[in-house]
Structures are given as structure tokens and as C-alpha cells.
Design a protein around this motif. Sequence first.
Motif, PDB file in Angstrom:
ATOM      1  N   LEU A 221       0.831  -1.197   0.000  1.00  0.00           N
ATOM      2  CA  LEU A 221       0.000   0.000   0.000  1.00  0.00           C
ATOM      3  C   LEU A 221       0.869   1.251   0.000  1.00  0.00           C
TER       4      LEU A 221
ATOM      5  N   PHE B  32      -8.906  -1.099  11.361  1.00  0.00           N
ATOM      6  CA  PHE B  32      -7.605  -0.882  11.963  1.00  0.00           C
ATOM      7  C   PHE B  32      -7.617   0.393  12.797  1.00  0.00           C
TER       8      PHE B  32
ATOM      9  N   MET C 277      -8.013   1.122   1.808  1.00  0.00           N
ATOM     10  CA  MET C 277      -8.029   1.646   3.172  1.00  0.00           C
ATOM     11  C   MET C 277      -8.771   2.982   3.186  1.00  0.00           C
TER      12      MET C 277
ATOM     13  N   PHE D 143      -4.782   6.556   1.126  1.00  0.00           N
ATOM     14  CA  PHE D 143      -4.147   5.363   0.585  1.00  0.00           C
ATOM     15  C   PHE D 143      -4.514   5.133  -0.871  1.00  0.00           C
ATOM     16  N   GLY D 144      -3.590   4.480  -1.584  1.00  0.00           N
ATOM     17  CA  GLY D 144      -3.913   3.940  -2.891  1.00  0.00           C
ATOM     18  C   GLY D 144      -4.662   2.633  -2.732  1.00  0.00           C
TER      19      GLY D 144
ATOM     20  N   PHE E  97      -6.633   7.291  14.896  1.00  0.00           N
ATOM     21  CA  PHE E  97      -7.465   7.090  13.707  1.00  0.00           C
ATOM     22  C   PHE E  97      -8.060   5.688  13.701  1.00  0.00           C
TER      23      PHE E  97
ATOM     24  N   TYR F  66      -9.322   3.158  10.604  1.00  0.00           N
ATOM     25  CA  TYR F  66      -9.419   2.930   9.178  1.00  0.00           C
ATOM     26  C   TYR F  66     -10.234   1.669   8.938  1.00  0.00           C
TER      27      TYR F  66
END
Lengths: 112, 117
Positions: free
Chosen positions: A90, B91, B45, A103-104, B35, B37
Amino acid sequence: DGGITQSPKYLFRKEGQNVTLSCEQNLNHDAMYWYRQDPGQGLRLIYYSQIVNDFQKGDIAEGYSVSREKKESFPLTVTSAQKNPTAFYLCASSPGTAYGYTFGSGTRLTVV
Amino acid sequence: AQTVTQSQPEMSVQEAETVTLSCTYDTSESNYYLFWYKQPPSRQMILVIRQEAYKQQNATENRFSVNFQKAAKSFSLKISDSQLGDTAMYFCAFMKPLGGGAQKLVFGQGTRLTINP
């Protein structure tokens, strides 16, 4: 729309071969990151870059290399020295601490 | 060591129920960011919610809210009126400074949440 593009989505590597994973962003973020994701191990930092022409090793940099010649691009090369490269990779970028990462969509690398 | 621990590897609830995912972390920093995710089967993500440590008010984003207990170093995620699309790996992450203005996200191991119809 702004975002991060990773390519290819799937990549197959033969033993002893170097392969390069592409990461491009049009978010105008300074910081970019590469993470590796293995089942049951969360995400681990490979390399990061805060600015063009500068990058730093993360927690698991051995067997990997990067470059940052343009703000938009942060390619990752998985070298033959990486003994267990099969994983999900990632790429991410960030405008600053408070905002976390964008994120990609990731690249799945498999050794064949 | 600055770490993040998610003690629930898997959870499963019925649609429309409320579910809480646990997260604890360890840091010596006085101000920091936390955070959650979400990683659905597509593996993209997606940022769900974030919390700045010096803000006592718990963050809320629609059906998602957190219970941030700074003294206990706990940062749980509550999902209300759960939907099938909430099925994903979740996450918890902590932003750790690296020096020189750099920082990195330190992730927990994740909780696999399944919403059943």
C-alpha cells in the motif's frame, strides 16, 4: 478527482527478479509512504519520503529501494534481496499529522 | 514502545445492531492523533474517524463514534445501526512522530467485522 494511483493491481515476480511498483498522487501532498500488509500482521512501514529527492528507511526496508524524483511519484522496487516479497503493498500520502493518510488501492505481489 | 493493540481479532453482529471495537495504545507523547481505518474486501483503506488527543470531546462521523479515554489510553470505535456495507477489517492507528517533521501511522493488528443480514 484527487487521489493516489497504484499500478499494477496484481504483479507476479520470478525468483531473482527485481520489480517496481508504481505510486502516483495528485493531492499535492509532500509526504509519501510505502507499507507492506501481511495476513495477521497489520501494516508495516517500508520507506517514507517527506520531500523530493529525500527518503528514509522505515521498519522493514531491507530488500526494498525507492526514489522520489517528483513530488507526485514514489515508486517502490522490490529487489531480489527481499526473500519473502509475497504481500499486499500500500502506498499512502499525507498533508500533515492531523489528517492521517490517503491510501492507494494497493498492489498484490506474488512470487512464482 | 509505542504500540497499538486490538484485542478482538474477529467480531460478528446482526444488521442494525450496535457494535464496539476495542483499541488500546501506548505512547509517551502528550499530544497525538488517533485514527480508525476501514479495509473492505476491495482492500482499499478508508479513513473512518480521527481524534486529536487534547480534545476531550469524542469524535463522531454519522453512525461512527469513538470513546476516547486518554488516561486509560483507550480508543474504541462504536458503529450504530450497522449495515452490510460495514463488513470490513478495521484498523486502529496512532500517529507517531519520527523526527524532522516526519511522522508515521502505527497500526494495530486489525479486527475483522462481519455484519450478518
